[in-house]
Design a protein around this motif. Structure first.
Motif, short mmCIF file in Angstrom:
data_model
loop_
_atom_site.label_atom_id
_atom_site.label_comp_id
_atom_site.label_asym_id
_atom_site.label_seq_id
_atom_site.Cartn_x
_atom_site.Cartn_y
_atom_site.Cartn_z
N GLU B 26 0.86 -1.18 0.00
CA GLU B 26 0.00 0.00 0.00
C GLU B 26 0.90 1.23 0.00
O GLU B 26 1.68 1.44 0.93
CB GLU B 26 -0.93 0.00 1.21
N ILE B 27 0.79 2.00 -1.07
CA ILE B 27 1.53 3.26 -1.15
C ILE B 27 0.56 4.35 -0.74
O ILE B 27 -0.50 4.50 -1.34
CB ILE B 27 2.06 3.50 -2.58
N ARG B 28 0.93 5.08 0.29
CA ARG B 28 -0.01 6.08 0.82
C ARG B 28 -0.05 7.32 -0.06
O ARG B 28 0.90 7.59 -0.81
CB ARG B 28 0.39 6.44 2.25
N ASP B 29 -1.12 8.04 0.08
CA ASP B 29 -1.29 9.30 -0.65
C ASP B 29 -0.13 10.25 -0.30
O ASP B 29 0.22 10.40 0.87
CB ASP B 29 -2.65 9.90 -0.25
N LYS B 30 0.44 10.86 -1.32
CA LYS B 30 1.52 11.84 -1.18
C LYS B 30 2.84 11.23 -0.67
O LYS B 30 3.73 11.96 -0.24
CB LYS B 30 1.12 13.01 -0.27
#
Lengths: 294, 425
Positions: B26-30
């Protein structure tokens, strides 16, 4: 010593090149300069050749007087061509309406086919491409009979389409253009896709502009090739009314030699102009298509 | 703005070549996430799957909350910078940057404004009328970035964008990418095989090998706590030194025997090994060159060649039948270059107990984390990294008298000066 040797070698090479250039240029120069001669001057120079040929006698070279500089410059042959003998212009037009569609169609078909061959690789496509190369290696005369039979089957024999159709699907242009297009990096297409390009936009906005030199060189080569065609119209066009000038020029008789020179000069103008205009593209297109990594 | 989520994603080429296997992330927002690994590890394939240039064989990819498996690249709202720039050679810089906007039918005035703003921020305004072939590598890369930023994408993808640049330009562009990231404040996914880029740019690093994720963590985490021997060797320059050894347990304490030489293990690591229920076994001991010092006692070594790096020196030592790299300071406190003794001189190596890493000789897994996958807070990691700088003696102050005979000989606890290093006169 070394420098003298180098200079001598250079001089020798220049001399050989000059000899070749002169021998290649001589017929063209002769045609152009002789087209400005009067009919009587031409008759005195070449009359004996045609007389000998008609009588079935041996050709005597001494009878020919190759003259490059006219005694008197005249435009009478050109006036005759344009005003008094309209059949030459008619044949010229026949050549135009045969060759221009072939060039346009062949370049168009080749561009689309080459795009397919370069964008999507696979066993089937590579095999088809291989057949294209094999076909390209065959001289035109090999496929002349099948062409005739197919034209007959399609009912286009003795129509211009019998020449235009096979011309539109010639393999050489596809081969040349495929090799050229395969040089375009895949990442450019991917970037175009991410930018929002459709397949058609990739073809028209990314591929075609980059293939301009190859397209131009193909157009020049195809034009010159078909502008000079003789076999195809002789076999596939029985109606003399539709014959192009390239065929008609061979039917000249002794009384029209001067006219033939003028017509031949007019006939070579489009090819020359095209070549001079696109020389840069021609060299670039062929060079880049040839030095391609598989 | 949006994050990216991989759910059990795999990619198989030609029905047999597994490029990416069971990829969950999971790549987080920003967030700025860097995929790093050797050639063929699947990092670029993973990036291309986000872009839509490759379709996953199995699994799902989400951008934000949207499942994008079947969405075309142009509709994913992403932009990508390629390794070879992928500029259109027949277009000017202006046209290159404007191309994507034109296709999306933006008004001319908006396109003009966006292109000029991007050009200004990348300092390429004076190049707008030039064609790519008239630009240097660095300028081309700026144009490629400009082409991506005008689109204001949700996710910014970069596929080894600095690989074609020379070392000096690469350093400069690296700093510019960091500045750009701050300006854009969007999600970045960056692929590189250069661990320095990964360490300097990423909020988190995803280390990959053979299509599998080896470790995901902050630069500090992966540096200080490599999940396995591969990560340990991959991250850090010069590379971590590895020694075959034997993990032993005596008197309730672990230690490692490297040949006939014992290496003590710090309290913190002892606790972790105990908590993971580690048993004595054959191990690979990893220690970074910065965490080996030259002492009066320890593992005997012979100095080999050296690499002068300016402020530091990489010494190649022959010890335990292998090449061991040791990093020593190239200058003393007063700024003078130190003179390193000639090749062939004897020295003693000390491996610092708190900075060693123990990997299973069988699986390569880090034994400290083999039973339960620990995660570390940034503070914990920072603390751990700092503690390696001022490592404490690894031998207990008061050894158990009864077990004195069984206790391995203690390595030296004081630094009496590096006898291989002499102040330059």
């Amino acid at each position: 010593m070394k420098r003298a040797k180098h200079l001598f070698r250079r001089a020798f090479m220049t001399l050989v090149a000059a000899l070749f250039a002169i021998s290649f240029l001589m017929p063209t120069v002769l045609t152009i300069s002789n087209s400005f001669m009067t009919q009587s001057e031409i008759n005195s120079n070449y009359g004996s050749v045609f007389t000998a040929a008609k009588d079935g006698k041996t050709y005597i070279s001494e009878a020919v007087n190759l003259k490059f500089i006219p005694d008197k410059v005249t435009f009478s042959q050109y006036i005759t061509t344009f005003i008094k003998s309209p059949e030459y212009l008619l044949k010229f037009w026949n050549s135009v309406i045969l060759v221009v569609p072939i060039v346009l169609l062949q370049v168009g078909v080749a561009a689309v086919a080459a795009y397919g061959f370069s964008r999507w690789r696979g066993k089937v496509r590579d095999s088809i491409f291989f057949f294209y190369v094999i076909l390209m290696l065959m001289p035109y005369q090999v496929t002349l009979v099948p062409n005739y039979l197919v034209s007959d089957f399609l009912g286009i024999l003795n129509t211009r389409w019998a020449i235009i159709f096979p011309g539109a699907f010639a393999p050489f242009s596809v081969f040349l253009l495929t090799k050229f297009m395969r040089r375009i990096p895949v990442s450019q297409i991917e970037a175009a896709k991410l930018d929002g390009s459709s397949e058609w936009q990739i073809f028209t906005r990314i591929y075609l502009p980059q293939c301009r030199s190859a397209l131009y060189s193909i157009a020049i080569l195809v034009f010159i090739d078909y502008w000079n065609m003789v076999e195809q119209p002789l076999i596939l066009l029985k109606d003399a009314e539709m014959q192009p000038l390239s065929v008609y020029l061979s039917t000249i008789n002794s009384g029209e030699i001067g006219l033939a020179f003028a017509v031949a000069t007019i006939y070579m103008i489009p090819s020359l102009l095209l070549f001079l205009h696109g020389e840069e593209y021609l060299v670039e297109g062929i060079a880049q298509s040839g030095s391609v990594k598989g | 703005m949006a994050g990216v989520r991989f759910e059990n994603v795999s990619k198989v080429f030609d029905k047999s070549v597994v490029a990416v296997d069971s990829f969950n992330l999971e790549i987080r927002d920003k967030e700025f996430v860097v995929f790093v690994g050797p050639s063929g590890c699947g990092k670029s394939t993973t990036l291309r799957m986000i872009a839509g240039l490759e379709a996953p064989t199995t699994g799902n990819i989400y951008i934000g909350d949207r499942l994008v498996n079947d969405i075309t690249p142009k509709d994913r709202d992403i932009a990508m910078v390629f390794q070879n720039y992928a500029l259109y050679p027949h277009m000017t810089v202006y046209e290159n940057i404007a191309y994507g906007l034109r296709l999306r039918k933006y008004p001319k005035s908006v396109i003009d404004q966006k292109v000029k703003e991007a050009a200004q921020s990348l300092a390429i305004t004076e190049l707008l009328k030039r064609k790519p072939k008239a630009l240097s590598g660095g300028q081309r890369q700026r144009v490629a970035i400009g082409r991506a930023i005008v689109r204001e994408p949700q996710v910014f993808l970069m596929d080894e964008p600095l690989s074609n640049l020379d070392a000096k330009l690469r350093n400069q562009m690296r700093a510019e990418i960091l500045t750009l990231r701050r300006k854009l404040d969007t999600t970045f996914v960056y692929v590189t095989h250069d661990q320095t880029e990964a360490m300097t740019l990423g909020d988190r690093i995803v280390i990959m090998k053979d299509g599998f994720i080896q470790q995901v963590g902050t630069p500090q985490e992966v540096f200080a706590h490599p999940a396995n021997q591969f990560v340990g060797g991959f991250i850090g320059t010069p590379q971590m030194n590895f020694f075959q050894g034997e993990l032993r347990k005596e008197n309730g304490r672990f230690f490692v025997m490297l040949g006939e030489y014992p290496v003590e293990i710090s309290e913190e690591k002892q606790e972790r090994l105990f908590s993971c229920d580690v048993q004595p076994q054959a191990v690979v001991l990893g220690v970074r060159p910065e965490h080996i010092t030259l002492e009066n006692e320890g593992i005997p070594a012979v100095r080999g060649v050296m690499e002068m790096m300016g402020s530091s020196i990489h010494l190649h030592m022959q010890a335990l039948g292998q090449d061991v790299v040791v990093v020593v300071s190239g200058m003393d406190d007063s700024g003078h270059f130190v003179d390193v003794a000639s090749e062939g001189e004897q020295a003693m190596l000390r491996l610092h107990g708190n900075a060693i890493h123990l990997f299973s000789a069988e699986t390569g897994e880090n034994l400290e984390f083999s039973a339960k996958k620990e995660t570390f807070s940034h503070e914990q990691v920072a603390e751990s990294v700092l503690s390696q700088e001022t490592v404490t003696p690894s031998v207990p102050d008061e050894p158990d008298e009864k077990a004195a005979d069984e206790t391995p000989p203690a390595p030296p606890t004081e630094k009496k000066g590096f006898h291989l290093l002499r102040k330059k006169k």
